[in-house]
Design an enzyme around this catalytic site. Structure first.
Site, short mmCIF file in Angstrom:
data_model
loop_
_atom_site.label_atom_id
_atom_site.label_comp_id
_atom_site.label_asym_id
_atom_site.label_seq_id
_atom_site.Cartn_x
_atom_site.Cartn_y
_atom_site.Cartn_z
N TRP A 189 -4.87 5.97 -0.17
CA TRP A 189 -3.39 6.36 0.23
C TRP A 189 -2.85 6.33 -1.15
O TRP A 189 -1.76 7.23 -1.28
CB TRP A 189 -2.93 5.09 1.08
CG TRP A 189 -3.36 4.90 2.47
CD1 TRP A 189 -4.14 4.32 3.30
CD2 TRP A 189 -3.31 6.15 3.47
NE1 TRP A 189 -4.49 4.54 4.39
CE2 TRP A 189 -3.89 5.72 4.81
CE3 TRP A 189 -2.27 7.24 3.57
CZ2 TRP A 189 -3.82 6.51 5.77
CZ3 TRP A 189 -2.28 8.22 4.58
CH2 TRP A 189 -3.21 7.63 5.82
N ASP A 228 3.55 0.47 -1.52
CA ASP A 228 3.32 0.79 -0.39
C ASP A 228 2.47 -0.17 0.30
O ASP A 228 1.30 -0.58 -0.02
CB ASP A 228 2.55 2.12 -0.26
CG ASP A 228 1.92 2.33 1.19
OD1 ASP A 228 2.16 1.76 2.06
OD2 ASP A 228 0.97 3.44 1.36
N LYS A 259 0.55 -0.92 11.49
CA LYS A 259 -0.67 -1.82 11.01
C LYS A 259 -0.44 -3.07 11.41
O LYS A 259 -1.17 -3.74 12.15
CB LYS A 259 -0.86 -1.68 9.73
CG LYS A 259 -0.95 -0.21 9.08
CD LYS A 259 -2.34 0.72 9.51
CE LYS A 259 -2.16 2.10 9.29
NZ LYS A 259 -1.84 2.63 7.95
C1 LIG Z 1 -1.51 4.10 7.44
C2 LIG Z 1 -1.19 4.08 6.12
C3 LIG Z 1 -0.47 5.18 5.55
C4 LIG Z 1 0.17 6.29 6.28
O1 LIG Z 1 0.99 5.62 7.38
P1 LIG Z 1 1.70 6.92 8.33
O2 LIG Z 1 2.62 5.84 9.08
O3 LIG Z 1 0.75 7.25 9.29
O4 LIG Z 1 2.45 7.74 7.62
C5 LIG Z 1 -0.14 5.01 4.21
N1 LIG Z 1 -0.31 3.91 3.45
C6 LIG Z 1 -1.10 2.96 3.78
C7 LIG Z 1 -1.51 1.91 2.88
C8 LIG Z 1 -1.69 2.94 5.18
O5 LIG Z 1 -2.53 2.18 5.66
#
Ligand SMILES: *Cc1c(COP(=O)(O)O)cnc(C)c1O
Length: 367
Positions: A107, A177, A201
């Site tokens: 990511w 993030d 998540k």
């Molecule tokens: C799932 C995830 C993303 C992407 O998320 P979306 O909402 O599908 O864009 C980005 N960063 C991390 C750490 C993730 O686990």
């Protein structure tokens, strides 16, 4: 829940398991919110009822994370992936400075790729050559003295690598993030410039991203940005510039209500998560190499536990047998293979214990 509805133990990385009390509350009020006579999906985002839902969701996040008063809490669309671009559009584009990216998994790499479209990106550290098994030490980071910000991914969902604590970067705004570990443990929000997370998540359904941003950074948003991609405008409009994902925000309210009712503090949430993860890592560590953890022990994730078996055939068999006994979504991400158990806040201890017992049995049979 009706007696005939059987829920599996769902180890999906996302969209992921949600707390049953939150789902039940949503079910109960699906046809008509008390005193409203209509579903939350059917009322104006500018109604008093929805305004109370939005404020409660924000207040819950503020309480749980102890968000200081000089931060704004936003609910935006486009998931975490749009934040990859939005961070860079608002803070990097036109700044004349580089942005530093610390890459500890898939990511983080994607975030840097989007940022490059907006300006100069300096990769301060990249664990790719080591196959993303760890987090860098402070003295390994090649930080720019004048960076617009430093970006990192607190928990890499695919590799199962987690920062035990945020990197220290001095006065440079730290952007995180936190999609897959937000609200799983306390964090010192005052050390961050921006924290963002796709909801699906750990905090709700897909369709919304939580963004926590320090107020002074809003001044960096250029007026030439599209309105929906402008942090300053979205903050001024309290996430209501246009119709927000109302049902998703409502679910975040229910999930954070559940966290407060059940655990009260993120310290207690973290204790519970550590307990669950330790059980799984113990099975892996005591398997005499039958199960091989991906991440180095010091940096392995409390949210996404990743491991391999002696062969790909055995991995397939493992996932198949597990599914047949109600332990689902244990296949690793298609880009790395192996197995992965995502054990977010809402995964009950019983689910982890059942998986541990299954893993021991499986090793006895096939080891
Ligand atoms: C799932 C995830 C993303 C992407 O998320 P979306 O909402 O599908 O864009 C980005 N960063 C991390 C750490 C993730 O686990």
């Amino acid at each position: 829940m009706d007696q005939d509805v059987k829920r599996v133990f769902n180890f999906s990385a996302g969209p992921a398991v949600l707390p049953v009390p939150a789902l039940k509350q949503a079910q109960k009020d699906l046809l008509a919110l008390p005193g409203v006579g209509a579903s939350v999906m059917e009322i104006s985002h500018r109604s008093k009822t929805f305004s109370e839902i939005l404020e409660k969701a924000k207040a819950n996040v503020k309480t749980l994370l102890r968000v200081p008063d000089n931060y704004r809490i936003l609910f935006l669309q486009g998931g975490a992936s749009l934040q990859f671009s939005m961070v860079a559009m608002n803070l990097l584009r036109g700044s004349g400075k580089p942005a530093d990216y610390i890459i500890t998994g898939s990511w983080g790499g994607k975030a840097a790729k989007e940022a490059k479209k907006e300006g100069t990106v300096n990769i301060a550290w990249d664990g790719k050559n080591e196959n993303y098994v760890r987090v860098p030490d402070r003295d390994e980071l090649k930080l720019s003295p004048d960076a617009a910000y430093v970006h990192f991914t607190s928990n890499e969902t695919i590799q199962g690598v987690q920062f035990p604590a945020e990197p220290s970067v001095g006065d440079i705004p730290l952007v995180c993030d936190a999609s897959s570990d937000i609200l799983s443990r306390p964090i010192p929000v005052e050390r961050y410039g921006i924290i963002y997370a796709g909801a699906q998540k750990n905090i709700g359904p897909s369709g919304v991203a939580l963004v926590i941003i320090r107020e002074d950074l809003l001044e960096r948003s250029s007026e030439t940005l599209p309105s929906l991609l402008n942090y300053k405008l979205m903050a001024e409009e309290n996430s209501l510039y246009n119709t927000p994902p109302t049902f998703a925000i409502y679910m975040i309210m229910l999930v954070t209500n559940w966290l407060l009712d059940t655990f009260k503090t993120l310290e207690r949430v973290a204790e519970n998560n550590t307990k669950k993860a330790s059980l799984l890592y113990k099975v892996i560590d005591e398997s005499n190499g039958f199960y091989k953890g991906h991440a180095q022990p010091k940096w392995r994730s409390n949210m996404n536990v990743t491991w391999r078996l002696p062969s790909e055939d055995l991995e397939k068999e493992f996932v198949r047998e597990a599914t047949s006994v109600g332990l689902t979504e244990l296949k690793g991400h298609r880009s790395v293979g192996g197995c992965r158990a995502s054990i977010y806040n809402a995964m009950p201890l019983e689910g982890v214990e059942t998986l541990c017992a299954f893993m021991k049995d499986f090793q006895q049979k096939h080891g």
